[in-house]
Design a protein around this motif. Structure first.
Motif, PDB file in Angstrom:
ATOM      1  N   PHE A   1     -46.625  86.275 -38.336  1.00  0.00           N
ATOM      2  CA  PHE A   1     -46.707  87.718 -39.064  1.00  0.00           C
ATOM      3  C   PHE A   1     -46.482  88.525 -38.273  1.00  0.00           C
ATOM      4  O   PHE A   1     -45.313  89.523 -38.637  1.00  0.00           O
ATOM      5  N   TYR A   2     -46.894  88.968 -37.305  1.00  0.00           N
ATOM      6  CA  TYR A   2     -46.912  90.078 -36.271  1.00  0.00           C
ATOM      7  C   TYR A   2     -45.297  89.961 -35.550  1.00  0.00           C
ATOM      8  O   TYR A   2     -44.825  90.931 -35.379  1.00  0.00           O
ATOM      9  N   GLU A   3     -45.087  88.656 -35.242  1.00  0.00           N
ATOM     10  CA  GLU A   3     -43.886  88.527 -34.597  1.00  0.00           C
ATOM     11  C   GLU A   3     -42.811  89.038 -35.612  1.00  0.00           C
ATOM     12  O   GLU A   3     -41.715  89.654 -34.988  1.00  0.00           O
ATOM     13  N   LEU A   4     -42.599  88.510 -36.872  1.00  0.00           N
ATOM     14  CA  LEU A   4     -41.780  89.049 -37.677  1.00  0.00           C
ATOM     15  C   LEU A   4     -41.670  90.466 -38.025  1.00  0.00           C
ATOM     16  O   LEU A   4     -40.869  90.981 -38.200  1.00  0.00           O
ATOM     17  N   MET A   5     -42.729  91.102 -38.087  1.00  0.00           N
ATOM     18  CA  MET A   5     -42.872  92.372 -38.361  1.00  0.00           C
ATOM     19  C   MET A   5     -42.383  93.008 -37.023  1.00  0.00           C
ATOM     20  O   MET A   5     -41.469  94.299 -37.490  1.00  0.00           O
ATOM     21  N   ASP A   6     -42.698  92.720 -36.044  1.00  0.00           N
ATOM     22  CA  ASP A   6     -42.001  93.496 -34.711  1.00  0.00           C
ATOM     23  C   ASP A   6     -40.646  93.164 -34.510  1.00  0.00           C
ATOM     24  O   ASP A   6     -39.975  93.933 -33.624  1.00  0.00           O
ATOM     25  N   THR A   7     -40.044  92.052 -34.986  1.00  0.00           N
ATOM     26  CA  THR A   7     -38.620  91.880 -34.638  1.00  0.00           C
ATOM     27  C   THR A   7     -37.445  91.918 -35.835  1.00  0.00           C
ATOM     28  O   THR A   7     -36.541  91.977 -35.418  1.00  0.00           O
TER      29      THR A   7
ATOM     30  N   PRO B   1     -35.549  93.960 -38.891  1.00  0.00           N
ATOM     31  CA  PRO B   1     -35.470  95.362 -39.077  1.00  0.00           C
ATOM     32  C   PRO B   1     -35.983  95.445 -40.349  1.00  0.00           C
ATOM     33  O   PRO B   1     -36.503  96.679 -40.893  1.00  0.00           O
ATOM     34  N   GLN B   2     -35.801  94.722 -41.395  1.00  0.00           N
ATOM     35  CA  GLN B   2     -36.413  94.770 -42.900  1.00  0.00           C
ATOM     36  C   GLN B   2     -37.904  95.248 -43.026  1.00  0.00           C
ATOM     37  O   GLN B   2     -38.402  95.748 -43.844  1.00  0.00           O
TER      38      GLN B   2
ATOM     39  N   CYS C   1     -42.988  89.808 -45.363  1.00  0.00           N
ATOM     40  CA  CYS C   1     -43.235  89.476 -43.976  1.00  0.00           C
ATOM     41  C   CYS C   1     -44.336  88.329 -44.148  1.00  0.00           C
ATOM     42  O   CYS C   1     -44.228  87.302 -43.458  1.00  0.00           O
ATOM     43  N   MET C   2     -45.366  88.364 -45.056  1.00  0.00           N
ATOM     44  CA  MET C   2     -46.270  87.276 -44.724  1.00  0.00           C
ATOM     45  C   MET C   2     -45.829  85.997 -45.714  1.00  0.00           C
ATOM     46  O   MET C   2     -45.951  84.888 -45.184  1.00  0.00           O
ATOM     47  N   ALA C   3     -45.007  86.098 -46.641  1.00  0.00           N
ATOM     48  CA  ALA C   3     -44.080  84.912 -47.266  1.00  0.00           C
ATOM     49  C   ALA C   3     -43.341  84.305 -46.281  1.00  0.00           C
ATOM     50  O   ALA C   3     -43.355  83.111 -46.427  1.00  0.00           O
TER      51      ALA C   3
END
Length: 130
Positions: free
Chosen positions: A25-31, A33-34, A96-98
């Motif tokens: 989750f946090y990797e996606l949030m951090d990388t 742009p959406q 992001c969680m999905a």
């Protein structure tokens, strides 16, 4: 007659899976742009946020109530009041969680239930219009 209830925590694989989910989750949030709109609400290091989400989800999914043991009642809305959360931020968090749930391999049935619950929780956090 004894019935046993399997918690979501147990169904998904317990602490290991919740750890992977929070990491992803946090990797996606951090990388991606959406998700920049919610990323900027977090400190430069996401470690503390990741750990708090892990502790919260552990208890929320029926496992050890780690967050409550360390911090007391989650008071989610109160803890999120310093951040302007509207529809866009809610939708980014849920999306992001999905993605994170799909990436760590949660079954479609569990993802549907969790996504519904996550949406309602995230919608409850909204404190601004739009």
């Amino acid at each position: 007659m004894e019935t046993t209830t399997t918690t979501t925590y147990e169904k998904i694989g317990g602490e290991a899976t919740i750890g992977k989910l929070c990491d992803r989750f946090y990797e996606l949030m951090d990388t991606i742009p959406q998700f920049q709109g919610i990323r900027v609400m977090h400190p430069a290091s996401l470690t503390g946020s990741r750990d708090k989400l892990y502790m919260f989800l552990s208890g929320w999914m029926g496992g050890p109530d780690l967050f409550v043991e360390k911090f007391g009642h989650p008071r989610l809305k109160g803890r999120h009041m310093p951040f302007e959360i509207g529809v866009a931020e809610r939708d980014q968090w849920v999306a992001c969680m999905a993605l994170a749930m799909e990436d760590v391999g949660l079954s479609e049935d569990i993802r549907k239930v969790l996504l519904n619950n996550f949406f309602h929780t995230a919608d409850f956090m909204r404190n601004k219009e739009g």
